[in-house]
Motif scaffolding. Sequence first.
Motif, PDB file in Angstrom:
ATOM      1  N   SER A 121      -0.055   2.552  -0.422  1.00 45.82           N
ATOM      2  CA  SER A 121       1.086   3.696  -0.035  1.00 45.82           C
ATOM      3  C   SER A 121       0.458   4.615   0.227  1.00 45.82           C
ATOM      4  CB  SER A 121       1.474   3.581  -2.262  1.00 45.82           C
ATOM      5  OG  SER A 121       0.320   3.830  -2.833  1.00 45.82           O
ATOM      6  N   GLY A 122      -0.611   5.100   0.153  1.00 48.10           N
ATOM      7  CA  GLY A 122      -0.773   6.364   0.851  1.00 48.10           C
ATOM      8  C   GLY A 122      -2.426   6.610   0.576  1.00 48.10           C
ATOM      9  N   VAL A 123      -2.530   7.915   0.654  1.00 51.01           N
ATOM     10  CA  VAL A 123      -4.048   8.349   0.796  1.00 51.01           C
ATOM     11  C   VAL A 123      -4.336   9.281  -0.804  1.00 51.01           C
ATOM     12  CG1 VAL A 123      -5.633  10.049   2.252  1.00 51.01           C
ATOM     13  CG2 VAL A 123      -4.225   8.608   3.295  1.00 51.01           C
ATOM     14  N   VAL A 124      -5.979   8.700  -0.774  1.00 56.14           N
ATOM     15  CA  VAL A 124      -6.002   9.158  -2.370  1.00 56.14           C
ATOM     16  C   VAL A 124      -7.435  10.036  -2.132  1.00 56.14           C
ATOM     17  CG1 VAL A 124      -7.337   9.058  -4.487  1.00 56.14           C
ATOM     18  CG2 VAL A 124      -5.726   7.803  -3.961  1.00 56.14           C
ATOM     19  N   LEU A 125      -7.142  11.521  -2.263  1.00 54.73           N
ATOM     20  CA  LEU A 125      -8.078  12.510  -1.392  1.00 54.73           C
ATOM     21  C   LEU A 125      -8.499  13.312  -2.961  1.00 54.73           C
ATOM     22  CD1 LEU A 125      -9.438  14.258   0.954  1.00 54.73           C
ATOM     23  CD2 LEU A 125      -7.325  15.448   0.370  1.00 54.73           C
TER      24      LEU A 125
ATOM     25  N   THR B 247      -0.545  10.988  -1.263  1.00 54.64           N
ATOM     26  CA  THR B 247      -0.236  10.795  -2.189  1.00 54.64           C
ATOM     27  C   THR B 247      -0.273  10.869  -3.234  1.00 54.64           C
ATOM     28  OG1 THR B 247      -0.315   8.690  -2.559  1.00 54.64           O
ATOM     29  CG2 THR B 247       1.269   9.115  -1.188  1.00 54.64           C
ATOM     30  N   HIS B 248      -1.815  10.922  -3.275  1.00 55.87           N
ATOM     31  CA  HIS B 248      -2.904  11.784  -5.195  1.00 55.87           C
ATOM     32  C   HIS B 248      -4.283  13.121  -4.416  1.00 55.87           C
ATOM     33  CE1 HIS B 248      -0.401   8.031  -6.178  1.00 55.87           C
ATOM     34  NE2 HIS B 248      -0.172   8.562  -7.749  1.00 55.87           N
ATOM     35  N   PHE B 249      -3.404  13.851  -4.765  1.00 56.06           N
ATOM     36  CA  PHE B 249      -5.287  15.340  -5.748  1.00 56.06           C
ATOM     37  C   PHE B 249      -5.988  14.800  -6.105  1.00 56.06           C
ATOM     38  CE2 PHE B 249      -8.022  18.346  -5.562  1.00 56.06           C
ATOM     39  CZ  PHE B 249      -8.247  18.891  -4.800  1.00 56.06           C
TER      40      PHE B 249
ATOM     41  N   ILE C   8      -3.707   2.929  -8.055  1.00 55.58           N
ATOM     42  CA  ILE C   8      -2.696   3.382  -6.622  1.00 55.58           C
ATOM     43  C   ILE C   8      -2.929   2.893  -5.406  1.00 55.58           C
ATOM     44  CG2 ILE C   8      -2.569   5.207  -5.303  1.00 55.58           C
ATOM     45  CD1 ILE C   8      -4.152   7.198  -7.934  1.00 55.58           C
ATOM     46  N   GLY C   9      -1.596   2.073  -5.082  1.00 53.84           N
ATOM     47  CA  GLY C   9      -1.586   0.948  -4.215  1.00 53.84           C
ATOM     48  C   GLY C   9      -2.806  -0.044  -3.895  1.00 53.84           C
TER      49      GLY C   9
END
Length: 357
Positions: free
Chosen positions: A100-104, A128-130, A185-186
């Motif tokens: 669903s996106g990138v976790v940083l 999408t998440h930090f 997450i994703g």
Amino acid sequence: MINRRTMIRGGSAAAVAGAGALAFTAGVAQGTPASDGSQSPNSAGADATPAAKVPAFLPLPASVKPLPDNGKGYRIQRAGKNAYVVIVGFVQSVFVVTRSGVVLVDAPPASRGKLKEAIASVTDKPVTHFIYSHSHLDHVGAVNDFPDAVRIAHADCATILALHKDPARPMPQKVLHGKYSTLHIGGEEIHIIYPGANHEAGNVLTYFPKQRLAVMTDVVMPGWAPYRGWGNADYLPGILSAHDAILELDFDTYVGGHVYRTGTRADVKQSRAFFVDFWNTTKKNMGSIPFSDAAAQVEPENAWAAQKVWIDRVAKATQSELVERWGTEIAAVDTFTADTAGSVVVSISTDATINFP
């Protein structure tokens, strides 16, 4: 030829006794005649300006030196099937591409611009998440470059962020409590582990089991001795607890937030061994170097001066021993070790239990 081993065997104690205790001068040595018989420009003559002396430090081993980047000022390293480490100079970030996106994890100001470019070179998915490793500006001060990301932090970190009231470090939308949290997450399972206060209260260990990737900032510097006072650590005994928490995990890649490369389990074990040796050596020297001798050198009522003299003696003795044992094993043992030993003296006196470690 000067190398790490000859410097240690041939005068490490002098080199570490104090800043500038042993120095080399750049260029031609002072007072050396030039080829035409005249004095060289660096000569200490009546009209010459003496060349500045630079403290002599042990050469860095090849294993810790910078690796080639991509020509754009950063390097991307794969750290799992869909995990990546971005290294810009001496700072590091981690991102994982999910369905669903990138976790940083972390966004250092020194990586501003380059971090976004690095992510875009791998995926067109948004961040999408930090995850805040902790509150320190040098690791998270560019979080606003990802305004649409949900910010996640441990409650202790959130408390410090609230005190800062710094627009560059906005409050998290999701706050985690306790020692263990699991995020999904994703399709990626992420473990957030908090072994207690260490480098800073709220400094967490982020673990991506599918990627076999462990991330904990400012605790282990792979191949290097620690920065001054373990980065002005909140709680030095917690540094050991953090090492143990990392080693409980099954990982291939460790990311410590600094230095030019990532680490392995062997690096974490080596760092732990250095911590234990550092602590025990400092404790031994505290017992063998009489405080009364230091106090006799200053005005009797000046308690701060007596402490200063004694702590400096303990610190120099500790650094000398550690350079002898570790100077060819890890980088920069001769730089901040004396400063850090002063912090260890205070922590031994105030923080640790009798049997620690």
